[in-house]
Design an enzyme around this catalytic site. Sequence first.
Site, mmCIF file in Angstrom:
data_model
loop_
_atom_site.group_PDB
_atom_site.id
_atom_site.type_symbol
_atom_site.label_atom_id
_atom_site.label_comp_id
_atom_site.label_asym_id
_atom_site.label_seq_id
_atom_site.Cartn_x
_atom_site.Cartn_y
_atom_site.Cartn_z
ATOM 1 C CG HIS A 242 47.582 34.700 46.171
ATOM 2 N ND1 HIS A 242 47.778 34.316 44.856
ATOM 3 C CD2 HIS A 242 46.541 35.889 45.938
ATOM 4 C CE1 HIS A 242 47.246 35.229 43.841
ATOM 5 N NE2 HIS A 242 46.578 36.132 44.527
ATOM 6 C CG HIS B 237 48.537 42.395 42.224
ATOM 7 N ND1 HIS B 237 49.210 42.753 40.917
ATOM 8 C CD2 HIS B 237 47.827 41.549 41.982
ATOM 9 C CE1 HIS B 237 48.522 41.909 39.999
ATOM 10 N NE2 HIS B 237 47.715 41.126 40.673
#
Lengths: 147, 476
Positions: free
Chosen positions: B234, B399
Site C-alpha cells: 500500500h 477503499h
Amino acid sequence: MSAGQNDQARARWEHFCHVADLGVRGYGRTMEEAFSGAAMALTAAVTDPAAVAPLTAVEIDCAAPDVELLLAEWLNALVYEMSTRRMLFSRFQPRISDGRLRATAWGEPVERERHQPAVEVKGATYTELHVGRDAAGEWIAQCVIDV
Amino acid sequence: MDLNRLKQLSEYAWEIERQGAMRVPAVIYGDGPLLSDMDNKVYEQAVNVATLPGIVRASYAMPDAHWGYGFPIGGVAAFDADDDGVVSAGGVGFDISCGVRTLHTRLKPDDIETTKTALADALYANIPVGVGSTGHIRLDDEEMDAMLSGGAQWAVERGYGQSGDLARVEETGRMRGALPAAVSSRAKKRQREEMGTLGSGNHYLELQRVCEIYDPGIAMAFGLARDDILVTIHCGSRGLGHQIGTEFLKEMATTASEYGIRLPDRELACAPILSPVGQRYLGAMRAAINCALANRQIITHLTREVFAGFFSQASLELLYDVSHNTCKLEDHEVGGVTRRLFVHRKGATRAFGPGHPALPSGLREVGQPVLIGGSMGTASHILAGTAGNDALSYASACHGAGRRMSRRGATRTWRGRQVVDELAERGIIIRSPSMRGIAEEAPGAYKDVDAVVDAADRAGLARKVAKVMPVVCIKG
C-alpha cells in the site's frame, strides 16, 4: 506532546484534532509569531521539536494572494524543504509584508534513531485554514495537514 | 450524521435530496449504524461536491466515507467536459494514485513458519520505509520524464518486474495522456530520491494469510484458496504527487473565480476540464498516477528479490493493482446513453464489473479485484466488481476502514511498544522505524473494516470474495 513554547520566537503552538489527519495551530503577539508557532506544530507532527537542533539555516521565500493562503504556502514550503533536504526544523524567523513571506528556518538532518519520525507530512491543506486575531488581540494561524 | 436529514432509498443507500445550490442529489452508501457514526462533515462535503459545474447524476459517498478535504474521503463524482464540467485537485487529493497491489506467493503458513521473522527482517532491510528514507534508484531529467510517461511499463522495461505483471495493473500499467512537462521542477526534485520507497503513515507492506473464502467461484478465478500467503503493498506517488496536489490546489483555488466558479469550500479547488489549467492538471495528475504505478512496481521487484533469497520457487505473480485517488476519463451509462465522464475517486476504488473491456482475460469473466486494506492487526478484504454497480456509483467501491480516532487520540491511548508486543502475541510481526508511528496507526484507531466491507457487498458496490489477516507488517 501536543503543545509547547518556542522561547526564541515567543511563539506558542498546539495540535488540534482532525479524525484522519492533524491540525496545526500557532499563537503569537504578531502574525509572524503565529506563523512560527504553526511551523513548530508542523515539526511536532513528525517528532519532538526539542530534539531538533537549529544548526543549519535555510532561506524560504513565498507569496500568496491572502494571508490564509500564505500560511498554507509557508507550511508547504517547509514541507518541501523537509522532504528534499531530509531535514527537520525547530527555529523560524518569518517576515511578512505585502502578501510575501521571507523566512529563515533552522534545523538539522533527520536521524531516524534519535528523532523517531512518526509520519511524513504530505502537505498543508485549506481545511480549517484560518489566520486572524482573537477577541484579546492575539494572532492565531492554523490549518489541517495531510499526513 | 443525523439520519433524519436523509431519504432512505434502500437498506444500504441514503439520499440527500437536491436543495439550494446542489445541481444533483447526493447518495451515501452504508447501513444505519455506519451512517450514524459518520461525521456531519461527510454530509456537508457530499452536498458541496453536488454544487460543482458539470456534475452528472449524483455526488456519491462510499460506506467508509469520512471528513476529507473538499471532497469527503470515500467520495465519487463524475463530470462532463462538454457541460462545463470541472476537474478538481481537491477531488483527487495530495496522495495521487495511492493504491494497493496484492501478489500471490503460492506459499502456505507452514512454509513460512520458521522463516517469517527472518523474512520480516529482510523485507524491512531491503524496502526503504519511513520518513527520510531514500530509494536505490536516482533518475536524471530524461529518465524522470520517461517514468512519468511510462508508469509500471517503464519500470518493467528497466528490469523491475515482468511484462506479465502489466495486464494486472489498471491502465495496463501506463496512464495515457500524462504530460511530464506539466509537472513542476519542484515536484520532480521531491521525487528524485524517492523511487521505490514505501512512505509512512498508513502505508505498508504486509504478508497476509487468506483466512476466509466467501465466494469460491470468484476466488478460484482470482487464484485464491484458504491459507494462501499473499503480499500486499500500500503506497502512492510519494513526494511528486504531494507536490502536484499542493501546487494545483493553490492555482485552482485562486483561479476558480476567473471561470465563474463559486467554491463553497476552497479545498474544492477546481477548473473547467477544457481550460488550460484543467488540461495541465490532468496531464500532471496522470504523470503522478504513472509515478505511483512505477513505485509499486519497483517495490514489487524488491520484494521478489527478498523472497528469492528464501524460497526459490516463489514467483510472486500479481493478482491486481488498484488506485484510490484519481480522476479518470471513462465510459458510463447514464439514462440509457453511454457518456464519456471524468470520474473522481477520492479514497474510493474503481470496481469494474464482469465483462468490462478494460479487464484482462481471466478477470473479465468475474469482475475486477477490489483490494480493501486494513490496518496492522486487522483484516483486509478482497472483493470483486459487480454487474450492477455502474448505475450505483460509476463502478466504485470503498477503499479501507477509515480512522475512528485521531492520531493524537491514538498516541494518548497506546504506546508503540505495547502495540507491537500485543500483535506479536497474536503471531503478527511488525517492523517500523517509529514507535510513535506505530501508536498513531494502532489497529484500534481504525473503524471496523468488516462492517464497511459488508455494507459495500450488500449495497451491491462489490462482492465479498476473501478475507485475509496480517502475518508480517512493514510499516512506514
